[in-house]
Scaffold this active site. Structure first.
Site, PDB file in Angstrom:
ATOM      1  N   HIS A  12       8.532 -13.277 -20.624  1.00 46.62           N
ATOM      2  CA  HIS A  12       7.951 -11.931 -19.898  1.00 46.62           C
ATOM      3  C   HIS A  12       6.503 -12.309 -19.765  1.00 46.62           C
ATOM      4  O   HIS A  12       5.799 -11.670 -18.834  1.00 46.62           O
ATOM      5  CB  HIS A  12       7.974 -10.744 -20.639  1.00 46.62           C
ATOM      6  CG  HIS A  12       9.434 -10.185 -20.512  1.00 46.62           C
ATOM      7  ND1 HIS A  12       9.981  -9.248 -19.456  1.00 46.62           N
ATOM      8  CD2 HIS A  12      10.708 -10.716 -20.960  1.00 46.62           C
ATOM      9  CE1 HIS A  12      11.189  -8.912 -19.766  1.00 46.62           C
ATOM     10  NE2 HIS A  12      11.885  -9.804 -20.459  1.00 46.62           N
ATOM     11  N   ASP A  41      -1.731 -12.327 -17.020  1.00 42.70           N
ATOM     12  CA  ASP A  41      -0.489 -11.317 -17.144  1.00 42.70           C
ATOM     13  C   ASP A  41       0.752 -12.238 -16.792  1.00 42.70           C
ATOM     14  O   ASP A  41       0.641 -12.991 -15.700  1.00 42.70           O
ATOM     15  CB  ASP A  41      -1.003 -10.257 -16.488  1.00 42.70           C
ATOM     16  CG  ASP A  41      -0.405  -8.986 -17.051  1.00 42.70           C
ATOM     17  OD1 ASP A  41       0.691  -9.082 -17.717  1.00 42.70           O
ATOM     18  OD2 ASP A  41      -1.073  -7.872 -16.983  1.00 42.70           O
TER      19      ASP A  41
HETATM   20  C1  GDG Z   1       4.786  -7.241 -20.377  1.00 37.27           C
HETATM   21  C2  GDG Z   1       4.000  -8.399 -19.905  1.00 37.27           C
HETATM   22  C3  GDG Z   1       5.262  -8.358 -17.484  1.00 37.27           C
HETATM   23  C4  GDG Z   1       1.607   2.148 -18.405  1.00 37.27           C
HETATM   24  N1  GDG Z   1       1.102   3.605 -18.761  1.00 37.27           N
HETATM   25  C5  GDG Z   1       1.838   4.326 -18.845  1.00 37.27           C
HETATM   26  C6  GDG Z   1       3.051   3.633 -18.519  1.00 37.27           C
HETATM   27  N2  GDG Z   1       2.897   2.418 -18.442  1.00 37.27           N
HETATM   28  C7  GDG Z   1       4.097   1.368 -18.072  1.00 37.27           C
HETATM   29  C8  GDG Z   1       3.885   1.012 -16.608  1.00 37.27           C
HETATM   30  C9  GDG Z   1       4.725  -0.315 -16.576  1.00 37.27           C
HETATM   31  C10 GDG Z   1       4.387  -0.939 -18.300  1.00 37.27           C
HETATM   32  O1  GDG Z   1       3.904   0.431 -18.950  1.00 37.27           O
HETATM   33  C11 GDG Z   1       3.336  -1.777 -18.340  1.00 37.27           C
HETATM   34  O2  GDG Z   1       3.960  -3.142 -17.633  1.00 37.27           O
HETATM   35  P1  GDG Z   1       2.958  -4.364 -17.261  1.00 37.27           P
HETATM   36  O3  GDG Z   1       3.893  -5.461 -16.655  1.00 37.27           O
HETATM   37  O4  GDG Z   1       1.939  -3.876 -16.399  1.00 37.27           O
HETATM   38  O5  GDG Z   1       2.650  -4.848 -18.895  1.00 37.27           O
HETATM   39  P2  GDG Z   1       3.102  -5.193 -20.314  1.00 37.27           P
HETATM   40  O6  GDG Z   1       3.341  -4.037 -20.977  1.00 37.27           O
HETATM   41  O7  GDG Z   1       2.025  -6.019 -20.898  1.00 37.27           O
HETATM   42  O8  GDG Z   1       4.567  -5.967 -19.980  1.00 37.27           O
HETATM   43  C12 GDG Z   1       3.760  -8.134 -18.107  1.00 37.27           C
HETATM   44  C13 GDG Z   1       6.140  -7.184 -18.433  1.00 37.27           C
HETATM   45  O9  GDG Z   1       6.164  -7.406 -19.733  1.00 37.27           O
HETATM   46  C14 GDG Z   1       7.525  -7.380 -17.626  1.00 37.27           C
HETATM   47  O10 GDG Z   1       7.841  -8.588 -17.801  1.00 37.27           O
HETATM   48  O11 GDG Z   1       4.900  -7.692 -16.159  1.00 37.27           O
HETATM   49  O12 GDG Z   1       3.062  -9.280 -17.741  1.00 37.27           O
HETATM   50  O13 GDG Z   1       2.757  -8.690 -20.461  1.00 37.27           O
HETATM   51  O14 GDG Z   1       5.833  -0.139 -16.436  1.00 37.27           O
HETATM   52  O15 GDG Z   1       4.521   2.098 -15.707  1.00 37.27           O
HETATM   53  N3  GDG Z   1       4.380   4.573 -18.389  1.00 37.27           N
HETATM   54  C15 GDG Z   1       4.208   5.905 -18.764  1.00 37.27           C
HETATM   55  N4  GDG Z   1       3.157   6.746 -18.980  1.00 37.27           N
HETATM   56  C16 GDG Z   1       1.756   5.731 -19.098  1.00 37.27           C
HETATM   57  O16 GDG Z   1       0.851   6.296 -19.325  1.00 37.27           O
HETATM   58  N5  GDG Z   1       5.333   6.616 -18.661  1.00 37.27           N
END
Ligand code: GDG
Length: 490
Positions: free
Chosen positions: A170, A382
């Site tokens: 990921h 990322d």
């Molecule tokens: C890893 C990789 C890759 C955020 N704030 C709230 C909330 N979120 C949710 C978002 C999103 C998730 O968290 C964050 O996903 P990301 O992809 O931006 O980042 P990572 O957590 O670092 O994820 C990344 C991912 O895995 C998938 O392969 O894209 O690169 O680092 O879904 O919506 N959700 C809620 N409240 C919040 O305040 N409910």
């Protein structure tokens, strides 16, 4: 549904549930992420299993009972791998979060290459592999997720357990000059070659892996081009592919149009007196570039006084890895920066930066996405970044602008219609924001419509199917290049 797939077994560090003890009472709550949403139907249809750590130290009987109840309701099995607090410390906080996470995100100076971490990582991987071996049969497909568990196929083989295996990373895969710093580089690369399929977020990650492979295993030979290629090492072969992860587009799109959420979005705009809203949403992590982003906002207000009193920057930072000192320091740094910028620029009736250090319920998050005029997504590095895609899915009015870091995996797919920036270049980001502020309606609509189309087609169901097809299909011609696949479901 993927033809030819047997029972699916998903293996990840954490189970897709939150297990908590509050005042002596244990509770289990389903996770709400896109991965769970997309995989749950596949697991249910095939009587699948999800194996992972429950999140509680030393899973006790109460937790096992709760997980059994949850499994019966969810329609697929959850198998918890119990971990001691020493294992959590050295395998999870240590090896995973102090070595692989910083190294693979190009923060080599943050790595603590402690040999004890490595040993515990191997022990815990062995423990997981034992549970996988016990819980599965020879015709199951074992799909392992992420950098915590790179040694599953290796240990299964060393136990003499034959399974079809796939691994998806990921996070980014670094270039050789960075990866080669890892003291256990050869063993990690070698372990990854034991899977039948290794999937990355982008072609760039896959290229980086191939370069490392050539340096560490010069005998490796690559065959094929396109989204999925074959590697031959000695007498065995495995596949490598790029599978950009995505979101359940329809779910976000429909939520954003739900009357209560439309009202909530309006309330947010009203509270900020209908000024333009620039939104940042991240786990509070040093890879996400939050301090740099806040500095860019400071620069924006210094350089472009025409925007004073006309924009608000809203940053939602979700608490993450709060036990770790570095993450606590980052929180303090962010709070100081917010204070400094607000202290410098506010005037009665206007505070430029609104900072929320908490996780919002999904509905509130969607309302923020829907209310925002600019999605400011500027990670320093990322794997993909789902926030960028969620912002587009929620922009049903098609009048928002996505300002996106060129170092997010998402940039590979969204570069044509997002405003790409270098997150280290605070003046460049400020300039991009200033320009985005003045984009006319037609320009905003054209770009946002294209972005939404891209995310709608390449959604999480498309991602699951592409990976599983590559994992189980005999014929590589079944794989059209990533860019041309059109897929809809949800
Ligand atoms: C890893 C990789 C890759 C955020 N704030 C709230 C909330 N979120 C949710 C978002 C999103 C998730 O968290 C964050 O996903 P990301 O992809 O931006 O980042 P990572 O957590 O670092 O994820 C990344 C991912 O895995 C998938 O392969 O894209 O690169 O680092 O879904 O919506 N959700 C809620 N409240 C919040 O305040 N409910």
């Amino acid at each position: 549904m993927v033809p030819g797939i047997r029972r699916l077994v998903v293996v990840s560090n954490r189970l897709p549930v939150a297990v908590r003890e509050v005042d002596g009472e244990w509770t289990v709550k389903a996770g709400a992420g896109g991965l769970v949403t997309a995989l749950a139907p596949v697991l249910r249809d095939r009587g699948g299993i999800w194996i992972g750590w429950s999140g509680a130290a030393d899973t006790d009987d109460h937790v096992s009972d709760l997980l059994a109840d949850f499994s019966a309701e969810a329609g697929y099995d959850l198998r918890a791998v119990p971990l001691t607090s020493a294992e959590v410390d050295d395998y999870y906080f240590g090896f995973s979060n102090e070595i692989i996470w910083p190294l693979f995100h190009d923060f080599q100076t943050r790595c603590r290459f402690k040999p004890d971490y490595w040993r515990m990582y191997l022990d815990v991987n062995f423990k997981f592999a034992e549970v996988v071996a016990r819980s599965t049969q020879s015709d199951d497909y074992v799909w392992v997720h992420d950098y915590h568990l790179m040694h599953q196929a290796f240990f299964l083989k060393s136990m003499g357990v034959k399974r079809s295996t796939g691994f998806f990373l990921h996070i980014p895969f670094p270039t050789p000059d960075i990866f080669l710093k890892l003291p256990w580089r050869w063993k990690v690369i070698q372990a990854l070659t034991e899977y039948d399929l290794v999937g990355f977020q982008t072609m760039q990650d896959r290229r980086n892996f191939v370069q490392c492979l050539h340096m560490l295993m010069p005998e490796a030979r690559i065959e094929g081009r396109g989204a999925v290629i074959t590697v031959h090492v000695g007498s065995r072969s495995f596949r490598l592919g790029a599978f950009p992860i995505s979101i359940d587009f329809n779910q976000f799109n429909e939520l954003a149009d739900r009357p209560d959420i439309v009202r909530e979005a309006f309330r947010i705009k009203e509270a900020l007196r209908h000024r333009k809203i620039i939104l940042g949403v991240d786990r509070l992590d040093y890879t996400k570039g939050i301090p740099e982003r806040i500095r860019s906002i400071g620069t924006l207000l210094d350089r472009y006084p025409d925007l004073k009193g006309r924009v608000n920057f809203v940053q939602i930072a979700v608490p993450s890895r709060t036990e770790v000192g570095e993450y606590r320091d980052l929180r303090i740094e962010i709070e100081q920066l917010v204070g400094r910028i607000n202290g410098r620029h506010s005037f009665p009736g206007w505070v430029p930066v609104h900072y929320h250090y908490r996780s919002l319920p999904r509905e509130k998050l969607v309302a923020h996405y829907a209310a925002a005029d600019v999605g400011l997504v500027t990670p320093l590095r990322d794997g993909m970044n789902l926030v960028a895609k969620e912002y587009c899915a929620c922009n049903t009015g098609e009048d928002g602008v996505l300002v996106l870091s060129e170092f997010a995996g998402a940039a590979a797919q969204l570069q044509k219609d997002a405003y790409l920036v270098n997150p280290y270049d605070v003046e460049g980001v400020a300039k991009a924001l200033h320009r985005a502020f003045y984009w006319d309606k037609a320009t905003r609509r054209d770009h946002m419509a294209n972005l939404r189309e891209q995310v709608r087609h390449h959604n999480i169901y498309w991602w699951v199917d592409s990976f599983l097809q590559a994992g189980v299909s005999k014929n590589l011609d079944d794989f059209p290049p990533v860019e041309t696949v059109k897929y809809e479901r949800g």
